[in-house]
Design an enzyme around this catalytic site. Structure first.
Site, PDB file in Angstrom:
ATOM      1  N   LYS A 136       0.983  -1.090   0.029  1.00 37.00           N
ATOM      2  CA  LYS A 136       0.046  -0.063   0.094  1.00 37.00           C
ATOM      3  C   LYS A 136       0.826   1.232   0.026  1.00 37.00           C
ATOM      4  O   LYS A 136       0.480   2.239  -0.590  1.00 37.00           O
ATOM      5  CB  LYS A 136      -0.993  -0.099   1.428  1.00 37.00           C
ATOM      6  CG  LYS A 136      -2.215  -0.256   0.861  1.00 37.00           C
ATOM      7  CD  LYS A 136      -3.207  -0.023   1.920  1.00 37.00           C
ATOM      8  CE  LYS A 136      -3.008   0.244   3.289  1.00 37.00           C
ATOM      9  NZ  LYS A 136      -4.223  -0.193   4.360  1.00 37.00           N
ATOM     10  N   LYS A 156     -11.076 -16.628  14.775  1.00 34.98           N
ATOM     11  CA  LYS A 156     -10.247 -17.751  14.453  1.00 34.98           C
ATOM     12  C   LYS A 156     -11.197 -18.989  14.866  1.00 34.98           C
ATOM     13  O   LYS A 156     -11.184 -20.166  14.311  1.00 34.98           O
ATOM     14  CB  LYS A 156      -8.847 -17.876  15.234  1.00 34.98           C
ATOM     15  CG  LYS A 156      -7.971 -16.865  14.797  1.00 34.98           C
ATOM     16  CD  LYS A 156      -6.829 -16.823  15.855  1.00 34.98           C
ATOM     17  CE  LYS A 156      -5.683 -15.932  15.163  1.00 34.98           C
ATOM     18  NZ  LYS A 156      -4.884 -15.345  16.121  1.00 34.98           N
TER      19      LYS A 156
END
Ligand code: HSE
Length: 320
Positions: free
Chosen positions: A41, A199
């Protein structure tokens, strides 16, 4: 099927995990995997790799026919989903470590994997160096899996260890977790339990074949735990840990949550300290098993990406 091609990687992200993978691949020439381009980025930042490797144009990777594997480790949900789904549709295999994105989009991603006939692997997204996804998916029969109790967030486990054993205060311990590259860029995701819940969400899919909407899982983090709680716990021979737990009920349903808990000193999970993760599984015939390993950090996470690349090599007869 692409028979006997080498793994030519387009890498998205060059943070803790991306740079870790770059270094790990330099030390594993036997894998015959090379990074052709890295999409980042912020082009102005100094990085330990040749400038020619980097681009800010994602299409340079996604539309390059020579790149047959996309590794996406940007860990931002929507941009990651866009990259992963485009890559699969463009006929590339994909390895990802973006846990939030996987928790939020797993059914769509599994559908895309089927329709595109490409692989989408993400062992690095949970418990880093512990091969937990593959084991839950392949080793156990859903019906025989009685319960799982796990520590799946390295940063909070590190903070609790430092607070209770080394007597650091919460802020010092968090700062250390950030400096060592364990914490998320927004550490409230770790501290308030979001990362562990994400998760746990997709690990439960692999364990029990169930899909839980991301906001339906009960969870809390360690934000309300005080240093004084530790002395009370340790006098009574307990540790305090952020535990993800699931249990199969008699009616066949699964009860699951992520909450801080008192853990007896002789429990396997009490052995899990600092950035380590641990998973205790109880199932029919195999009885109790304990998986243990580093759950955060550059090389332990890159090692899981490496293992996915190695799995692709065998699945798809890439060169070896
Ligand atoms: N912030 C995460 C953790 C990184 O501490 O577990 C690994 O997923």
């Amino acid at each position: 099927m692409d028979a006997h091609k080498s793994l030519t990687i387009g890498l998205f992200g060059f943070g803790v995990v991306g740079e870790g993978l770059y270094k790990v691949l330099q030390q594993t020439p036997s894998l015959k995997a090379s990074i052709k381009k890295v999409c980042i980025k912020n082009p102005g930042k100094k990085r330990n790799a040749p400038d020619s490797l980097f681009t800010t144009d994602k299409d340079e990777l996604l539309n390059d026919p020579e790149i047959n594997v996309i590794v996406e480790v940007i860990n931002e949900s929507e941009p990651a989903f866009e990259i992963v789904s485009t890559a699969l549709k463009n006929g590339k295999d994909v390895v990802s470590a973006s846990k939030k994105m996987i928790a939020e989009h797993l059914p769509e991603l599994l559908g895309l994997q089927k329709t595109t006939e490409r692989s989408f692997l993400y062992e690095a997204a949970a418990c880093a160096s512990i091969p937990v996804i593959r084991n839950l998916e392949e080793y156990y029969d859903n019906d025989l899996l009685h319960s799982i109790k796990a520590i799946v967030n390295g940063s909070t486990n590190f903070i609790l260890t430092k607070m209770f054993e080394d007597k650091l205060d919460f802020q010092q311990a968090l700062l250390l977790a950030q400096q060592l590259g364990f914490a998320e860029s927004d550490p409230t995701l770790d501290v308030e339990g979001f990362d562990a819940a994400n998760k746990w969400n997709f690990l439960l899919t692999h364990a029990y074949g169930i899909v839980i909407p991301p906001d339906a899982l009960v969870f809390n983090g360690i934000q309300n735990i005080q240093a004084g709680d530790a002395s009370v716990a340790s006098e009574k021979h307990y540790d305090i840990k952020l535990v993800a737990q699931a249990k199969k009920l008699e009616n066949g349903k699964v009860a699951a949550f992520v909450l801080p808990q008192f853990i007896k000193h002789e429990d396997h999970l009490a052995f899990v300290k600092n950035e380590y993760n641990g998973v205790v599984i109880e199932s029919g015939f195999s009885d109790k098993q304990f998986f243990y390993g580093k759950g955060a950090g550059s090389f332990p996470t890159a090692s899981a990406v490496l293992s996915d690349l190695s799995a692709l090599r065998y699945q798809y007869k890439y060169e070896y």
